[in-house]
Write a protein that holds these residues in place. Structure first.
Motif, PDB file in Angstrom:
ATOM      1  N   VAL A 197     -11.432  76.330  52.216  1.00 21.91           N
ATOM      2  CA  VAL A 197     -12.515  75.493  52.732  1.00 21.91           C
ATOM      3  C   VAL A 197     -11.969  74.853  54.007  1.00 21.91           C
ATOM      4  O   VAL A 197     -10.751  74.829  54.208  1.00 21.91           O
ATOM      5  N   PRO A 198     -12.817  74.345  54.891  1.00 23.13           N
ATOM      6  CA  PRO A 198     -12.298  73.761  56.129  1.00 23.13           C
ATOM      7  C   PRO A 198     -11.219  72.703  55.862  1.00 23.13           C
ATOM      8  O   PRO A 198     -11.422  71.791  55.066  1.00 23.13           O
ATOM      9  N   GLN A 199     -10.074  72.872  56.479  1.00 22.49           N
ATOM     10  CA  GLN A 199      -8.915  71.981  56.390  1.00 22.49           C
ATOM     11  C   GLN A 199      -8.398  71.798  54.967  1.00 22.49           C
ATOM     12  O   GLN A 199      -7.839  70.754  54.634  1.00 22.49           O
ATOM     13  N   GLY A 200      -8.577  72.820  54.123  1.00 22.60           N
ATOM     14  CA  GLY A 200      -8.069  72.671  52.770  1.00 22.60           C
ATOM     15  C   GLY A 200      -8.373  73.860  51.892  1.00 22.60           C
ATOM     16  O   GLY A 200      -8.530  74.981  52.363  1.00 22.60           O
ATOM     17  N   GLY A 201      -8.463  73.587  50.597  1.00 24.37           N
ATOM     18  CA  GLY A 201      -8.730  74.644  49.638  1.00 24.37           C
ATOM     19  C   GLY A 201      -9.349  74.094  48.367  1.00 24.37           C
ATOM     20  O   GLY A 201      -9.218  72.909  48.048  1.00 24.37           O
ATOM     21  N   PHE A 202     -10.042  74.970  47.662  1.00 25.05           N
ATOM     22  CA  PHE A 202     -10.615  74.649  46.360  1.00 25.05           C
ATOM     23  C   PHE A 202      -9.957  75.576  45.358  1.00 25.05           C
ATOM     24  O   PHE A 202      -9.930  76.793  45.558  1.00 25.05           O
ATOM     25  N   LEU A 261      -9.462  70.015  44.562  1.00 21.72           N
ATOM     26  CA  LEU A 261      -9.779  70.095  45.981  1.00 21.72           C
ATOM     27  C   LEU A 261      -8.584  69.559  46.756  1.00 21.72           C
ATOM     28  O   LEU A 261      -8.109  68.450  46.484  1.00 21.72           O
ATOM     29  N   THR A 262      -8.093  70.364  47.686  1.00 23.94           N
ATOM     30  CA  THR A 262      -6.933  69.991  48.491  1.00 23.94           C
ATOM     31  C   THR A 262      -7.362  69.862  49.947  1.00 23.94           C
ATOM     32  O   THR A 262      -8.111  70.698  50.458  1.00 23.94           O
ATOM     33  N   PHE A 263      -6.887  68.805  50.596  1.00 27.45           N
ATOM     34  CA  PHE A 263      -7.256  68.513  51.975  1.00 27.45           C
ATOM     35  C   PHE A 263      -5.990  68.276  52.792  1.00 27.45           C
ATOM     36  O   PHE A 263      -5.087  67.575  52.345  1.00 27.45           O
ATOM     37  N   VAL A 264      -5.941  68.862  53.989  1.00 24.47           N
ATOM     38  CA  VAL A 264      -4.833  68.635  54.913  1.00 24.47           C
ATOM     39  C   VAL A 264      -5.352  67.767  56.053  1.00 24.47           C
ATOM     40  O   VAL A 264      -6.274  68.161  56.773  1.00 24.47           O
ATOM     41  N   ASP A 265      -4.769  66.573  56.209  1.00 25.48           N
ATOM     42  CA  ASP A 265      -5.166  65.673  57.296  1.00 25.48           C
ATOM     43  C   ASP A 265      -4.774  66.309  58.626  1.00 25.48           C
ATOM     44  O   ASP A 265      -3.605  66.642  58.828  1.00 25.48           O
ATOM     45  N   PRO A 266      -5.729  66.501  59.550  1.00 27.70           N
ATOM     46  CA  PRO A 266      -5.403  67.205  60.800  1.00 27.70           C
ATOM     47  C   PRO A 266      -4.423  66.452  61.704  1.00 27.70           C
ATOM     48  O   PRO A 266      -3.697  67.080  62.462  1.00 27.70           O
ATOM     49  N   GLN A 267      -4.375  65.119  61.629  1.00 28.98           N
ATOM     50  CA  GLN A 267      -3.446  64.367  62.473  1.00 28.98           C
ATOM     51  C   GLN A 267      -2.043  64.286  61.868  1.00 28.98           C
ATOM     52  O   GLN A 267      -1.056  64.547  62.537  1.00 28.98           O
ATOM     53  N   THR A 268      -1.973  63.908  60.601  1.00 29.80           N
ATOM     54  CA  THR A 268      -0.662  63.665  59.991  1.00 29.80           C
ATOM     55  C   THR A 268      -0.113  64.879  59.251  1.00 29.80           C
ATOM     56  O   THR A 268       1.062  64.910  58.922  1.00 29.80           O
ATOM     57  N   ARG A 269      -0.982  65.852  58.949  1.00 27.34           N
ATOM     58  CA  ARG A 269      -0.643  67.036  58.151  1.00 27.34           C
ATOM     59  C   ARG A 269      -0.320  66.662  56.701  1.00 27.34           C
ATOM     60  O   ARG A 269       0.249  67.446  55.957  1.00 27.34           O
ATOM     61  N   ASP A 270      -0.684  65.430  56.292  1.00 31.98           N
ATOM     62  CA  ASP A 270      -0.509  65.020  54.899  1.00 31.98           C
ATOM     63  C   ASP A 270      -1.421  65.857  54.010  1.00 31.98           C
ATOM     64  O   ASP A 270      -2.557  66.166  54.376  1.00 31.98           O
ATOM     65  N   LEU A 271      -0.924  66.181  52.842  1.00 30.68           N
ATOM     66  CA  LEU A 271      -1.658  66.982  51.876  1.00 30.68           C
ATOM     67  C   LEU A 271      -2.114  66.086  50.731  1.00 30.68           C
ATOM     68  O   LEU A 271      -1.312  65.358  50.148  1.00 30.68           O
ATOM     69  N   THR A 272      -3.398  66.128  50.418  1.00 32.30           N
ATOM     70  CA  THR A 272      -3.960  65.354  49.312  1.00 32.30           C
ATOM     71  C   THR A 272      -4.678  66.310  48.378  1.00 32.30           C
ATOM     72  O   THR A 272      -5.460  67.147  48.832  1.00 32.30           O
ATOM     73  N   THR A 273      -4.426  66.190  47.080  1.00 31.08           N
ATOM     74  CA  THR A 273      -5.108  67.014  46.082  1.00 31.08           C
ATOM     75  C   THR A 273      -5.781  66.105  45.068  1.00 31.08           C
ATOM     76  O   THR A 273      -5.162  65.176  44.547  1.00 31.08           O
ATOM     77  N   LEU A 274      -7.046  66.383  44.810  1.00 36.69           N
ATOM     78  CA  LEU A 274      -7.833  65.598  43.863  1.00 36.69           C
ATOM     79  C   LEU A 274      -8.394  66.509  42.783  1.00 36.69           C
ATOM     80  O   LEU A 274      -8.840  67.621  43.074  1.00 36.69           O
ATOM     81  N   ALA A 275      -8.389  66.031  41.549  1.00 34.79           N
ATOM     82  CA  ALA A 275      -9.054  66.754  40.466  1.00 34.79           C
ATOM     83  C   ALA A 275     -10.559  66.564  40.615  1.00 34.79           C
ATOM     84  O   ALA A 275     -11.024  65.475  40.947  1.00 34.79           O
ATOM     85  N   VAL A 276     -11.314  67.637  40.396  1.00 33.30           N
ATOM     86  CA  VAL A 276     -12.772  67.587  40.477  1.00 33.30           C
ATOM     87  C   VAL A 276     -13.295  67.528  39.041  1.00 33.30           C
ATOM     88  O   VAL A 276     -13.540  68.551  38.407  1.00 33.30           O
TER      89      VAL A 276
END
Length: 129
Positions: A40-45, A74-89
């Motif tokens: 998904v844009p800037q991340g993954g499901f 759902l995983t998101f990569v912050d475009p500025q910091t490149r930090d990775l965040t994963t949340l349970a759906v």
């Protein structure tokens, strides 16, 4: 050991791609899992599914389990910091039955949101010529 495979889902009449996905298999504490990922844009499901024997033959993959691993993420990569965040759906679940009927490989893929069914896909699976 982790095995990784991918596929491209395409329209039957034009062979034009609809989406791509990858899946991995892994074991944790003696139990096997199938993890399916979609960009998904800037991340993954990711859907992590528990494989079970299907009554009457075949295979069931389900996220409906009290175990820790099955579920959706759902995983998101912050475009500025490149930090990775994963949340349970939470509240999203799926159940996939794969079986042979009259010599043809078929699947029924059902989805629920907070226990309410919202979509079931029916597949006939064939090798490309």
């Amino acid at each position: 050991m982790i095995a990784v495979r991918g596929w491209i889902r395409s329209f039957a009449d034009t062979d034009e791609p609809i989406y791509v996905g990858i899946y991995t298999t892994y074991r944790h504490e003696g139990r096997g899992y199938v993890s399916v990922g979609f960009p998904v844009p800037q991340g993954g499901f990711t859907a992590t599914l528990l494989p079970l024997d299907r009554p009457g033959g075949g295979l069931t993959l389900t996220s409906r389990s009290d175990l820790a691993h099955p579920g959706h993420y759902l995983t998101f990569v912050d475009p500025q910091t490149r930090d990775l965040t994963t949340l349970a759906v939470h509240g999203f679940s799926e159940h996939l039955d794969v079986y042979v009927e009259n010599g043809e490989l078929k699947a029924e893929h059902a989805f629920q949101l907070f226990g309410t069914p919202f979509m079931t896909l029916h597949y006939r699976i064939r090798r490309k010529p």
